[in-house]
Design a protein around this motif. Sequence first.
Motif, mmCIF file in Angstrom:
data_model
loop_
_atom_site.group_PDB
_atom_site.id
_atom_site.type_symbol
_atom_site.label_atom_id
_atom_site.label_comp_id
_atom_site.label_asym_id
_atom_site.label_seq_id
_atom_site.Cartn_x
_atom_site.Cartn_y
_atom_site.Cartn_z
ATOM 1 N N UNK A 176 34.064 42.429 39.058
ATOM 2 C CA UNK A 176 34.822 42.897 40.224
ATOM 3 C C UNK A 176 36.299 42.677 39.952
ATOM 4 N N UNK A 177 37.113 43.705 40.200
ATOM 5 C CA UNK A 177 38.531 43.649 39.838
ATOM 6 C C UNK A 177 39.354 43.024 40.970
ATOM 7 N N UNK A 178 39.089 41.749 41.234
ATOM 8 C CA UNK A 178 39.840 41.047 42.273
ATOM 9 C C UNK A 178 39.716 39.543 42.059
ATOM 10 N N UNK A 179 40.506 38.797 42.790
ATOM 11 C CA UNK A 179 40.487 37.342 42.727
ATOM 12 C C UNK A 179 39.583 36.827 43.843
ATOM 13 N N UNK A 180 38.276 36.940 43.613
ATOM 14 C CA UNK A 180 37.319 36.562 44.654
ATOM 15 C C UNK A 180 37.540 35.116 45.118
ATOM 16 N N UNK A 181 37.389 34.879 46.438
ATOM 17 C CA UNK A 181 36.810 35.763 47.456
ATOM 18 C C UNK A 181 37.785 36.775 48.060
ATOM 19 N N UNK A 182 39.015 36.833 47.573
ATOM 20 C CA UNK A 182 39.945 37.851 48.060
ATOM 21 C C UNK A 182 39.577 39.206 47.437
ATOM 22 N N UNK A 183 39.683 40.250 48.224
ATOM 23 C CA UNK A 183 39.497 41.592 47.684
ATOM 24 C C UNK A 183 38.063 42.004 47.485
ATOM 25 N N UNK A 184 37.139 41.476 48.280
ATOM 26 C CA UNK A 184 35.763 41.940 48.201
ATOM 27 C C UNK A 184 35.687 43.410 48.639
ATOM 28 N N UNK A 185 34.548 44.047 48.315
ATOM 29 C CA UNK A 185 34.344 45.403 48.801
ATOM 30 C C UNK A 185 34.556 46.459 47.738
ATOM 31 N N UNK A 186 35.067 47.603 48.178
ATOM 32 C CA UNK A 186 35.071 48.806 47.352
ATOM 33 C C UNK A 186 36.415 49.028 46.659
ATOM 34 N N UNK A 187 36.352 49.571 45.437
ATOM 35 C CA UNK A 187 37.522 50.054 44.685
ATOM 36 C C UNK A 187 38.687 49.071 44.686
ATOM 37 N N UNK A 188 38.469 47.801 44.338
ATOM 38 C CA UNK A 188 39.562 46.830 44.417
ATOM 39 C C UNK A 188 40.717 47.151 43.472
ATOM 40 N N UNK A 189 40.423 47.697 42.283
ATOM 41 C CA UNK A 189 41.510 48.043 41.360
ATOM 42 C C UNK A 189 42.402 49.106 41.978
ATOM 43 N N UNK A 190 41.794 50.148 42.533
ATOM 44 C CA UNK A 190 42.572 51.238 43.136
ATOM 45 C C UNK A 190 43.449 50.725 44.272
ATOM 46 N N UNK A 239 39.533 31.872 51.838
ATOM 47 C CA UNK A 239 39.230 32.827 52.896
ATOM 48 C C UNK A 239 39.038 34.208 52.289
ATOM 49 N N UNK A 240 37.911 34.850 52.571
ATOM 50 C CA UNK A 240 37.664 36.168 51.984
ATOM 51 C C UNK A 240 38.469 37.270 52.667
ATOM 52 N N UNK A 241 38.736 38.328 51.902
ATOM 53 C CA UNK A 241 39.313 39.561 52.453
ATOM 54 C C UNK A 241 38.519 40.725 51.876
ATOM 55 N N UNK A 242 38.611 41.888 52.533
ATOM 56 C CA UNK A 242 37.741 43.002 52.169
ATOM 57 C C UNK A 242 38.538 44.304 52.051
ATOM 58 N N UNK A 243 38.157 45.129 51.061
ATOM 59 C CA UNK A 243 38.666 46.492 50.944
ATOM 60 C C UNK A 243 37.581 47.458 51.421
ATOM 61 N N UNK A 244 37.980 48.468 52.164
ATOM 62 C CA UNK A 244 37.020 49.474 52.619
ATOM 63 C C UNK A 244 36.767 50.508 51.515
ATOM 64 N N UNK A 245 35.719 51.263 51.696
ATOM 65 C CA UNK A 245 35.375 52.319 50.747
ATOM 66 C C UNK A 245 36.336 53.489 50.898
ATOM 67 N N UNK A 246 36.824 54.001 49.784
ATOM 68 C CA UNK A 246 37.734 55.145 49.818
ATOM 69 C C UNK A 246 36.952 56.450 49.872
ATOM 70 N N UNK A 247 37.530 57.447 50.496
ATOM 71 C CA UNK A 247 36.922 58.766 50.580
ATOM 72 C C UNK A 247 37.912 59.847 50.207
#
Length: 707
Positions: free
Chosen positions: A565-579, A654-662
């Motif tokens: 996963x392209x993020x510093x977990x738990x920050x940036x969970x979810x979809x397309x973190x690199x984008x 503390x986690x953070x989340x990225x939504x799915x891109x469309x």
Amino acid sequence: MNKHLIIRADATTQIGTGHIMRCIALAQAWQERGGDITFLSHCENDGLRQRISDEGFRFIPIENAHPHPSDLEKILSVLSDEKENTGWLVLDGYHFDTAFQKAIRDKGIRLLVIDDMNHLSHYHADVLLNQNIHAPTLKYSCDEDTIPLMGCKYVMLRREFLEYREWKRVISEKAAKILVTMGGSDPDNVTLKIIQALNLMNDTELEVKFVVGPVNPNIESIRKELSRSNFTYNLLSNVKNMPELMAWTDVAISAAGSTCWELCLSGVPFLGIISAENQRGIAKGLDHAGAAKCLGWHEDLSPTDIAQSLLKVMVNKRKMEQMSEQGKYLVDNRGSKRIIRTMHTGELQLRPVQSSGCELLWQWANDTDTRRPAFYTEPISCETHEKWLEKKIRDTNRLQFIAVDNKGVPIGQTCFDIISNVAEVDYYIDKNYRGLNLGVLIIKKGIQYVCTEIETPLTFLARVKKENYSSNQIFINLNFGDINDKSNVTSTHTHLSITIISDKESWINQYIPEVISKFIVSGHTVSWSHNVSEINNGDIVFYLGCGQMVSPEILSKNKHNLVVHESDLPKGKGWAPLTWQILEGQNEIPITLFEAVKSVDAGKIYMQDIMHFNGTELVDELRKKQAEYAIRLCLFFIKNYSLVTAKAREQIGKPSFYRKRGPKDSKLDPDKTIREQFNLLRVIDNERYPAFFDINGERYLLKIERG
């Protein structure tokens, strides 16, 4: 001079000409080293027999092929006549069953078996060769001393193709020159269906060359269909200039057999049609690797299917470029030479070490790859080594050997220090001969020698660092057991069963064959699938480019389920973190390898790295770098398995989340500058989700490419 190479392969309307044609490539390489070649063949075509003779090879006809008893009788008769001069016998054909192989090997004849499908319950061979892309995933049952050669690095190519390895292909904006070749026989007349497809396209600018094999029974029906065509065409038979034809064409349509490797070497974008069962693995593997478009089983294809698929490739310059590059990446021009080198080194002999070998052993001892995994890692001076060797040569409790090939070239060493009833084993392989499974062969020969010299029963012991996985694998293959002592070493580690899961349309698929080959070279079993339901029980699953949900039941089938996963977990969970981070203006982006669990992106972290970007990369360049970092983490995890798993840590923070891109996320603002929106343009996929903007009630698409 090399000894005689005898090749047993057939060519008929039913089985085609591929077995003989690839054996000609092997024979040419053997001939270049000064050896003689004889073909024993049941061959129905005069032109092919003449081709063998024109190469300077001897041809002996086989009237009745196995299982007729006269086949084996003829082989053994020829081998008896050539007893003093015969080096190897090659068997290439699916009808040469287990019993046939065993009967030959029982006579003490060195045997190379060429296979494509792993269709037999067991293989008897000194060397077992499968040159196909899917070969490393097949689980062969073979004799203990068999040397397996698996994968594209062993592709056999005739000498006329080799000069085209460095030839620079120019990809046209639209393909107009088409090469069609459906193998030496094409008994199901797939060529006719392809002609019908080309007629449906009704493109008068097409120039098509059809290559029909020397045993094709359908010439008249092909000519009749071509007479209705409005494109320019040539119908060619008994072709001897295939490299020139492949250099000429823009795109090819081919049976998914041995011709695929010639097309790959030549950088030809092509569509593969499965015309025989043994071609399924090749077609699927090349499609996964991005080197070809697999159209599927020939009976399931209509002319319309073929026409539509061909047109999609013909007008897509980017796709054709990718196919060309991937093909040349997969296949080089050294396959036959690697095979023959293995055949010769497989005839290795052990010579007791003498003082004259001091300099060579000193150079081997100081090789970087030798010192790194050693218990004493510092370089050894020549003077220190010379004194040590003199002492060891006089030591009656030490047996040390240099392994040489059939020409006397040193390829490695093995030694045995004997204390009481325990013999401690060590070995080394010259860097030019690694990757050929010679460690097992050298140690095994050494053990046999020691057992004849020492009358008392011996226990053989190997001390190897746990992180030295290549050596551990050698001793696994020799059936050594675990050592649990204070030195934190072991003679073995259990080889890993690895599965890779990626979505079928994922961009990362073009990079996966590379990581598979590296896992296999390290001695692991690897499978690759696009469906999580196909995961079997094993050790490790890597989910790369996979968006599928995985149930706890499936996760439980393996010890580790790993996600990058392209993020510093738990920050940036979810979809397309690199984008998302590129859009935020980040150029140093974390990448994390962690354990998949029921909760999303919540498992233990094993490794992290930082990806560095310069702010100018477009989507393909971003993906390439992302793949490089992801593969590096996967390889490091396997290579340092015990160390990495021991240092696993829970996610903290503390986690953070990225939504799915469309698709709507590719929308540009016409009132903003390009500079302001450049990062959005960088992550745009021109084919799948192109950039767009709305103005005056109309929608416009915008594509970006590097100039």
